[in-house]
Scaffold this active site. Structure first.
Site, PDB file in Angstrom:
ATOM      1  N   SER A 185     -15.338 -10.586 -20.467  1.00  0.00           N
ATOM      2  CA  SER A 185     -15.042 -10.659 -19.036  1.00  0.00           C
ATOM      3  C   SER A 185     -15.817  -9.638 -18.211  1.00  0.00           C
ATOM      4  CB  SER A 185     -13.532 -10.479 -18.814  1.00  0.00           C
ATOM      5  OG  SER A 185     -13.125  -9.215 -19.311  1.00  0.00           O
ATOM      6  N   ASP A 205     -14.963  -2.802 -26.276  1.00  0.00           N
ATOM      7  CA  ASP A 205     -13.500  -2.652 -26.287  1.00  0.00           C
ATOM      8  C   ASP A 205     -13.098  -1.184 -26.235  1.00  0.00           C
ATOM      9  OD1 ASP A 205     -12.907  -5.479 -26.579  1.00  0.00           O
ATOM     10  OD2 ASP A 205     -13.937  -5.260 -28.488  1.00  0.00           O
ATOM     11  N   LYS A 215     -16.669  -3.246 -30.645  1.00  0.00           N
ATOM     12  CA  LYS A 215     -16.860  -4.530 -29.974  1.00  0.00           C
ATOM     13  C   LYS A 215     -16.261  -5.638 -30.835  1.00  0.00           C
ATOM     14  CE  LYS A 215     -20.646  -5.783 -28.290  1.00  0.00           C
ATOM     15  NZ  LYS A 215     -19.757  -6.419 -27.284  1.00  0.00           N
ATOM     16  N   GLY A 267     -13.776 -10.364 -28.268  1.00  0.00           N
ATOM     17  CA  GLY A 267     -13.961 -11.788 -27.960  1.00  0.00           C
ATOM     18  C   GLY A 267     -14.402 -12.578 -29.180  1.00  0.00           C
ATOM     19  N   GLU A 319     -23.320 -10.426 -31.641  1.00  0.00           N
ATOM     20  CA  GLU A 319     -23.507  -9.285 -30.739  1.00  0.00           C
ATOM     21  C   GLU A 319     -24.193  -8.128 -31.462  1.00  0.00           C
ATOM     22  OE1 GLU A 319     -19.914  -9.822 -27.524  1.00  0.00           O
ATOM     23  OE2 GLU A 319     -19.484  -8.731 -29.344  1.00  0.00           O
TER      24      GLU A 319
END
Ligand code: 5RP
Length: 236
Positions: A34, A95, A105, A108, A114
């Site tokens: 987001s 995160d 991370k 999601g 990533e």
């Protein structure tokens, strides 16, 4: 619904990273989540305005791919001749971020691609709001560990031996059963109850048979853009 102030911080961080780091002609990794989505939207806006030209993007998830399609951002596979396995810059969310700019991370579920993307990039930028600043890593937000389905139980046992205090198989929303990643794997969300060394843990977790990747990112030190609630952007 996300609070407006939070949304504005995410937008400001995404925009600041793009405005200061993205240049025409770049091979650009676009992150997931987001906050990263605001960076993607800013790239789309600058392409539309003719300010950015000849961008070759790589999307780290279906979410990002769909956004690129909507915005007309040209994207390619990492193996394509346009990208040939390398990127100039990746911009992504996080995160948790510690004072050394080590991050967690994968909230999601896109940690595998990533990480591939972050480590294939000459420069790496993280965009986040101030709530992501944490120390030590791994005791608050869980660290995702992507495992092949066959390794679910065996990997959990090995994680316990490594001192992991809590292991939760990530459940899907609006589908019964676990989350299945873009690569057909499962995610074990793990939490430690005492501080760990993120650099060491990034290596150790990946030694477990059946573990594909984990959410500690310590090897490509990012430039971090943190949006604060007073409207300022801290870059470090
Ligand atoms: C996805 C990620 C995200 O970048 C991370 O979870 C942060 O997301 P958000 O900006 O929505 O809080 O790693 O796998």
């Amino acid at each position: 619904m996300e609070q407006d102030s939070n949304r504005l911080m995410k937008e400001a961080a995404g925009k600041a990273a793009v405005d200061s780091m993205v240049k025409s002609g770049m091979k650009l990794g676009l992150g997931t989540g987001s906050t990263a989505i605001y960076a993607v939207r800013r790239v789309g806006e600058l392409i539309e305005q003719g300010i950015l030209r000849d961008i070759c993007a790589f999307a780290t998830s279906f979410q990002t791919e769909i956004e690129c399609e909507k915005l007309g951002i040209p994207f390619y596979t990492l193996n394509s001749h346009q990208l040939s396995g390398g990127l100039d810059l990746t911009i992504d969310g996080a995160d948790e971020i510690d004072p050394k700019n080590f991050v967690i991370k994968g909230g999601g579920g896109a940690l595998l691609i990533e990480k591939l993307t972050a480590y294939a990039s000459s420069s790496f930028a993280i965009v986040a709001d101030e709530s992501k600043l944490k120390e030590p890593l791994g005791m608050g937000f869980p660290v995702p560990v992507e495992v092949i389905p066959e390794a679910r139980v065996q990997a959990a046992r090995a994680l316990e031996k490594l001192g992991v205090a809590e292991i939760i198989l990530r459940e899907a929303l609006r589908k019964a059963g676990p989350v299945i990643t873009e690569h057909g794997n499962l995610i074990l969300d793990i939490r430690f109850n005492s501080p760990v060394d993120p650099e060491e843990m990034e290596t150790e977790l990946n030694k477990i048979p059946g573990v594909v990747e984990n959410g500690f990112f310590t090897r490509n030190s990012p430039v971090v853009f943190i949006a604060h609630s007073n409207g300022t952007i801290e870059t470090r």
